[in-house]
Design a protein around this motif. Structure first.
Motif, PDB file in Angstrom:
ATOM      1  N   SER A 245       4.796 -20.527  21.894  1.00  0.00           N
ATOM      2  CA  SER A 245       4.474 -21.669  22.612  1.00  0.00           C
ATOM      3  C   SER A 245       2.890 -21.739  22.243  1.00  0.00           C
ATOM      4  CB  SER A 245       4.608 -21.627  24.167  1.00  0.00           C
ATOM      5  OG  SER A 245       4.068 -20.658  24.541  1.00  0.00           O
ATOM      6  N   ALA A 246       2.232 -22.749  22.537  1.00  0.00           N
ATOM      7  CA  ALA A 246       0.814 -22.829  22.540  1.00  0.00           C
ATOM      8  C   ALA A 246       0.323 -23.630  23.573  1.00  0.00           C
ATOM      9  CB  ALA A 246       0.269 -23.451  21.231  1.00  0.00           C
ATOM     10  N   GLN A 247      -0.876 -23.529  24.161  1.00  0.00           N
ATOM     11  CA  GLN A 247      -1.472 -24.186  25.152  1.00  0.00           C
ATOM     12  C   GLN A 247      -2.734 -24.970  24.488  1.00  0.00           C
ATOM     13  OE1 GLN A 247      -1.139 -23.680  28.796  1.00  0.00           O
ATOM     14  NE2 GLN A 247      -1.703 -25.675  28.479  1.00  0.00           N
ATOM     15  N   LEU A 248      -2.485 -26.445  24.478  1.00  0.00           N
ATOM     16  CA  LEU A 248      -3.606 -27.189  24.226  1.00  0.00           C
ATOM     17  C   LEU A 248      -4.339 -27.618  25.191  1.00  0.00           C
ATOM     18  CD1 LEU A 248      -1.605 -29.603  21.845  1.00  0.00           C
ATOM     19  CD2 LEU A 248      -2.752 -27.417  21.275  1.00  0.00           C
ATOM     20  N   ALA A 249      -5.804 -28.103  25.273  1.00  0.00           N
ATOM     21  CA  ALA A 249      -6.527 -28.565  26.278  1.00  0.00           C
ATOM     22  C   ALA A 249      -7.454 -29.824  25.821  1.00  0.00           C
ATOM     23  CB  ALA A 249      -7.728 -27.408  26.357  1.00  0.00           C
ATOM     24  N   PHE A 250      -6.695 -31.010  26.643  1.00  0.00           N
ATOM     25  CA  PHE A 250      -7.375 -32.402  26.107  1.00  0.00           C
ATOM     26  C   PHE A 250      -8.613 -32.564  27.043  1.00  0.00           C
ATOM     27  CE2 PHE A 250      -3.189 -32.651  24.378  1.00  0.00           C
ATOM     28  CZ  PHE A 250      -3.459 -33.468  23.278  1.00  0.00           C
ATOM     29  N   ALA A 251      -9.510 -33.046  26.698  1.00  0.00           N
ATOM     30  CA  ALA A 251     -10.899 -33.058  27.565  1.00  0.00           C
ATOM     31  C   ALA A 251     -11.348 -34.525  27.455  1.00  0.00           C
ATOM     32  CB  ALA A 251     -11.878 -31.992  26.900  1.00  0.00           C
ATOM     33  N   CYS A 252     -11.859 -35.402  28.473  1.00  0.00           N
ATOM     34  CA  CYS A 252     -12.426 -36.530  28.375  1.00  0.00           C
ATOM     35  C   CYS A 252     -13.429 -36.374  29.596  1.00  0.00           C
ATOM     36  CB  CYS A 252     -11.087 -37.460  28.444  1.00  0.00           C
ATOM     37  SG  CYS A 252     -11.744 -39.201  28.828  1.00  0.00           S
ATOM     38  N   GLY A 253     -14.625 -36.716  29.228  1.00  0.00           N
ATOM     39  CA  GLY A 253     -15.595 -36.679  30.384  1.00  0.00           C
ATOM     40  C   GLY A 253     -15.419 -35.378  31.206  1.00  0.00           C
ATOM     41  N   ASP A 254     -15.441 -35.559  32.405  1.00  0.00           N
ATOM     42  CA  ASP A 254     -15.298 -34.209  33.313  1.00  0.00           C
ATOM     43  C   ASP A 254     -13.803 -33.625  33.266  1.00  0.00           C
ATOM     44  OD1 ASP A 254     -17.967 -34.309  33.431  1.00  0.00           O
ATOM     45  OD2 ASP A 254     -17.828 -35.524  35.372  1.00  0.00           O
ATOM     46  N   ALA A 255     -12.792 -34.691  32.977  1.00  0.00           N
ATOM     47  CA  ALA A 255     -11.394 -34.202  33.241  1.00  0.00           C
ATOM     48  C   ALA A 255     -10.922 -33.487  32.083  1.00  0.00           C
ATOM     49  CB  ALA A 255     -10.549 -35.557  33.210  1.00  0.00           C
ATOM     50  N   ILE A 256     -10.428 -32.234  32.308  1.00  0.00           N
ATOM     51  CA  ILE A 256      -9.392 -31.677  31.338  1.00  0.00           C
ATOM     52  C   ILE A 256      -8.202 -31.216  31.394  1.00  0.00           C
ATOM     53  CG2 ILE A 256      -9.395 -29.293  30.262  1.00  0.00           C
ATOM     54  CD1 ILE A 256     -12.306 -28.881  30.937  1.00  0.00           C
ATOM     55  N   VAL A 257      -7.330 -31.506  30.637  1.00  0.00           N
ATOM     56  CA  VAL A 257      -5.771 -31.758  30.980  1.00  0.00           C
ATOM     57  C   VAL A 257      -5.214 -30.515  30.073  1.00  0.00           C
ATOM     58  CG1 VAL A 257      -3.487 -32.928  31.159  1.00  0.00           C
ATOM     59  CG2 VAL A 257      -5.750 -33.840  31.725  1.00  0.00           C
ATOM     60  N   PRO A 258      -4.486 -29.430  30.752  1.00  0.00           N
ATOM     61  CA  PRO A 258      -3.655 -28.730  29.906  1.00  0.00           C
ATOM     62  C   PRO A 258      -2.283 -29.207  29.301  1.00  0.00           C
ATOM     63  CG  PRO A 258      -3.602 -27.798  31.873  1.00  0.00           C
ATOM     64  CD  PRO A 258      -4.457 -29.099  32.111  1.00  0.00           C
ATOM     65  N   PHE A 259      -1.727 -28.867  28.026  1.00  0.00           N
ATOM     66  CA  PHE A 259      -0.653 -29.271  27.634  1.00  0.00           C
ATOM     67  C   PHE A 259      -0.018 -28.304  26.896  1.00  0.00           C
ATOM     68  CE2 PHE A 259       1.994 -31.640  24.531  1.00  0.00           C
ATOM     69  CZ  PHE A 259       2.517 -32.565  25.323  1.00  0.00           C
ATOM     70  N   ARG A 260       1.191 -28.024  27.203  1.00  0.00           N
ATOM     71  CA  ARG A 260       1.950 -26.695  26.502  1.00  0.00           C
ATOM     72  C   ARG A 260       2.726 -27.288  25.306  1.00  0.00           C
ATOM     73  NH1 ARG A 260       1.513 -21.327  26.518  1.00  0.00           N
ATOM     74  NH2 ARG A 260       1.216 -21.260  28.864  1.00  0.00           N
ATOM     75  N   LEU A 261       2.829 -26.823  24.365  1.00  0.00           N
ATOM     76  CA  LEU A 261       3.669 -27.051  23.220  1.00  0.00           C
ATOM     77  C   LEU A 261       4.574 -25.977  23.006  1.00  0.00           C
ATOM     78  CD1 LEU A 261       4.670 -28.914  20.961  1.00  0.00           C
ATOM     79  CD2 LEU A 261       2.698 -27.829  19.385  1.00  0.00           C
ATOM     80  N   SER A 262       6.057 -25.907  22.799  1.00  0.00           N
ATOM     81  CA  SER A 262       6.912 -24.812  22.763  1.00  0.00           C
ATOM     82  C   SER A 262       7.736 -25.138  21.385  1.00  0.00           C
ATOM     83  CB  SER A 262       7.525 -24.369  24.006  1.00  0.00           C
ATOM     84  OG  SER A 262       8.443 -25.637  24.526  1.00  0.00           O
ATOM     85  N   GLN A 263       8.267 -24.259  20.979  1.00  0.00           N
ATOM     86  CA  GLN A 263       9.142 -24.503  20.055  1.00  0.00           C
ATOM     87  C   GLN A 263      10.279 -23.366  20.013  1.00  0.00           C
ATOM     88  OE1 GLN A 263       7.714 -23.523  15.887  1.00  0.00           O
ATOM     89  NE2 GLN A 263       9.194 -25.096  14.872  1.00  0.00           N
ATOM     90  N   GLY A 264      11.366 -23.634  20.032  1.00  0.00           N
ATOM     91  CA  GLY A 264      12.599 -22.713  20.283  1.00  0.00           C
ATOM     92  C   GLY A 264      12.720 -22.016  18.960  1.00  0.00           C
ATOM     93  N   ALA A 265      13.683 -20.977  19.024  1.00  0.00           N
ATOM     94  CA  ALA A 265      14.178 -20.019  18.251  1.00  0.00           C
ATOM     95  C   ALA A 265      15.368 -20.606  17.120  1.00  0.00           C
ATOM     96  CB  ALA A 265      14.469 -18.743  18.479  1.00  0.00           C
ATOM     97  N   LEU A 266      15.721 -20.460  15.965  1.00  0.00           N
ATOM     98  CA  LEU A 266      16.588 -21.086  15.580  1.00  0.00           C
ATOM     99  C   LEU A 266      17.845 -20.355  15.583  1.00  0.00           C
ATOM    100  CD1 LEU A 266      15.229 -21.611  11.836  1.00  0.00           C
ATOM    101  CD2 LEU A 266      15.906 -23.256  13.464  1.00  0.00           C
ATOM    102  N   SER A 267      17.947 -19.087  15.964  1.00  0.00           N
ATOM    103  CA  SER A 267      18.959 -18.140  16.215  1.00  0.00           C
ATOM    104  C   SER A 267      19.658 -18.010  17.866  1.00  0.00           C
ATOM    105  CB  SER A 267      18.948 -16.620  15.699  1.00  0.00           C
ATOM    106  OG  SER A 267      17.512 -16.293  16.538  1.00  0.00           O
ATOM    107  N   ALA A 268      18.958 -18.512  18.595  1.00  0.00           N
ATOM    108  CA  ALA A 268      19.351 -18.389  20.107  1.00  0.00           C
ATOM    109  C   ALA A 268      20.712 -18.664  20.225  1.00  0.00           C
ATOM    110  CB  ALA A 268      18.379 -19.289  21.065  1.00  0.00           C
ATOM    111  N   GLY A 269      21.614 -17.898  20.954  1.00  0.00           N
ATOM    112  CA  GLY A 269      23.231 -18.326  21.093  1.00  0.00           C
ATOM    113  C   GLY A 269      23.408 -18.354  22.379  1.00  0.00           C
ATOM    114  N   TYR A 270      24.841 -18.373  22.612  1.00  0.00           N
ATOM    115  CA  TYR A 270      25.256 -18.675  23.929  1.00  0.00           C
ATOM    116  C   TYR A 270      24.864 -17.201  24.806  1.00  0.00           C
ATOM    117  CZ  TYR A 270      27.644 -22.803  22.374  1.00  0.00           C
ATOM    118  OH  TYR A 270      27.725 -23.894  21.794  1.00  0.00           O
ATOM    119  N   ASP A 271      24.758 -16.216  24.443  1.00  0.00           N
ATOM    120  CA  ASP A 271      24.489 -15.022  25.125  1.00  0.00           C
ATOM    121  C   ASP A 271      23.021 -14.446  25.052  1.00  0.00           C
ATOM    122  OD1 ASP A 271      27.143 -14.339  25.489  1.00  0.00           O
ATOM    123  OD2 ASP A 271      27.378 -13.408  23.669  1.00  0.00           O
ATOM    124  N   SER A 272      22.184 -15.630  24.767  1.00  0.00           N
ATOM    125  CA  SER A 272      20.524 -15.412  24.857  1.00  0.00           C
ATOM    126  C   SER A 272      19.950 -15.734  26.075  1.00  0.00           C
ATOM    127  CB  SER A 272      20.244 -15.672  23.421  1.00  0.00           C
ATOM    128  OG  SER A 272      20.258 -17.360  23.293  1.00  0.00           O
TER     129      SER A 272
END
Length: 498
Positions: A96-123
């Protein structure tokens, strides 16, 4: 750059995040992805987008080390705009990664995540158990004790388990009235709380993998609670639990007739595929029926990634249609008996399961071990007439005469049957088991001590070794309801009694 990025994040935590409304935009707030604070995607190389609604020019910052994704722009104008997003295939663990969007005095955090290809039913990192029928609830209870991860549990039939006996890592919800099933209002309140909890977990752990164990008849919950809230479907491993005979009967009703089977399959498939499974944000929920019903979906869903159908015996799903036979080969089906799952638990976990179910294992084990004889169990039924009660008595008398010399005989009455109350006096050597006892658990727990079982046709026969079923009170296999008719059609060791 790293210092600036950290400063953005600290300011974001102080300033909070933005919600999407025209009034708020006019107050110099920036809105990302319609008010969503995260974007969850699968492990494949893919493209996406992030929408920005800003009252003034804006900019976005990411950490220098986050090279596994690229943004088409790092700044933009006032009003509505979109940032194109491209991701590399993920060869390792979820990230995952954290982005920070800024506009004037406002700053909004935004989280981007990417799953694993190999995750199974026991994971999974977190498990959710949502069940309405007795059989799925028992399956779920056993599985909960097979791991040490946090569990969030709801079961409609409140008498199945005692909530106080669950391990501390399980958060349990059931009906307030333990003598009744959960009400519709209680189920709706539970759903709201479960969905809130899912988003809470995702916020704290954006790469978390979720495991969902749910009745196959309510499998739409896997979409509504996770995907419709923005959780990528690759991070949700759904085990659809057989409701018993309903799973097999529904399959036959929908797909048993070759004249309509393919049309039905395609119709149900189109309903599922019309949903937005690979979106980049919130999508409306399905129009669920009462109790979240989705009876027609589990079979096609089991051909999709990360969905499996858990049944007692997959070979009992039959169709005369070649198209459906081909689809059966594509379905992810796990055939596993509850007694196999129970016996695989450590002894301490099995004891916990018995305590949850209010089952006194030691008491019944002592009954079975009281004499050197083998143990035989007769399954009774309920009665709507004196003739039916008399017929049951005649069956029992026949079994006692035929097997009484070599076996200790135990009779399990139907919970509504009072006609058998005097059997212990009438048939010396017979032991009457409690009518209200959780019979499935009794049989699974003591299966190694049960040498023979039989009686009236019962769903219990689906969950015990077939070689232990030696007599059935019926004319033949064909006279029994599906899927028992299939289960016993080739059984050569069963004595049919009528």
């Amino acid at each position: 750059m790293k210092r600036l990025f950290r400063l953005f994040l600290c300011l974001a935590l102080l300033s909070g995040t933005a919600a999407c409304s025209d009034d708020e935009v006019s107050q110099n707030l920036i809105v990302i992805n319609g008010g969503e604070h995260f974007l969850s995607l699968d492990g494949l190389a893919r493209a996406g987008k992030i929408s920005v609604l800003a009252p003034a020019p804006w900019r976005v910052t990411k950490a220098a080390g986050d090279t596994w994704f690229r943004l088409s722009a790092t700044e933009g104008p006032a009003g509505y705009s979109e940032v194109e997003l491209s991701l590399d295939e993920n060869p390792g663990a979820a990230r995952s990664a954290q982005l920070a969007f800024a506009c004037g005095d406002a700053i909004v955090p935004f989280r981007l995540s990417q799953g694993a290809l190999s995750a199974g039913y026991d994971s999974p990192d977190y498990y959710f158990y949502v069940t309405f029928g007795t059989m799925p609830t028992l399956y779920a209870g056993i599985h909960l004790l097979s791991h040490d991860k946090p569990g969030y549990v709801f079961y409609s039939r409140s008498k199945t388990f005692d909530p106080a006996e669950f391990p501390a890592r399980a958060e349990v919800t059931t009906a307030a009235d333990r003598t009744a099933d959960a009400t519709q209002a209680e189920m709706e309140a539970m759903a709201r709380e479960m969905k809130r909890r899912i988003l809470e977990i995702n916020s704290a752990d954006p790469t978390a993998v979720f495991g969902l164990y749910v009745d196959d008849l309510r499998c739409r919950i896997g979409y509504d609670w996770f995907v419709a809230q923005g959780i990528d479907s690759a991070r949700v491993k759904v085990s659809m639990l057989s409701d018993g005979t309903g799973t097999y009967n529904n399959f036959y009703n929908y797909f048993g007739d070759a004249a309509t089977a393919e049309q039905n399959w395609e119709s149900y498939a189109s309903e599922v595929e019309a949903l937005d499974w690979n979106h980049g944000g919130r999508y409306p929920e399905t129009r669920s029926l009462p109790e979240f019903e989705s009876y027609t979906w589990p079979y096609f869903l089991s051909t999709r990634p990360d969905y499996r159908l858990v049944v007692q015996d997959g070979s009992l799903l039959e169709s005369s249609c070649p198209f459906i036979t081909e689809k059966l080969g594509e379905m992810e089906i796990e055939s596993i008996q509850p007694y196999e799952m129970l016996s695989a638990l450590p002894e301490s976990a099995r004891k916990r399961f018995y305590d949850m179910a209010g089952f006194d294992y030691d008491e019944f084990a002592a009954l079975f071990d009281a004499s050197p004889k083998k143990n035989l169990v007769i399954i009774g039924t309920s009665h709507g007439s004196e003739e039916s009660a008399r017929q049951q008595r005649d069956y029992v008398a026949r079994i006692v005469e035929q097997y009484g010399e070599g076996y200790d005989i135990f009779f399990k009455p139907h919970p509504a049957d009072t006609s058998s109350a005097g059997y212990e006096t009438e048939f010396p050597g017979l032991t009457l088991l409690p009518g209200q006892m959780p019979f499935e658990i009794f049989v699974w727990a003591l299966i190694d001590r049960v040498d023979m079982i039989g009686g009236y046709p019962s769903t219990v026969f689906l969950t015990v070794p077939l070689d232990k079923v030696r007599f059935i009170f019926a004319a033949n296999a064909e006279s029994m309801a599906r899927p028992l008719n299939i289960l016993f059609r080739d059984a050569t060791d069963v004595e049919w009694m009528q």
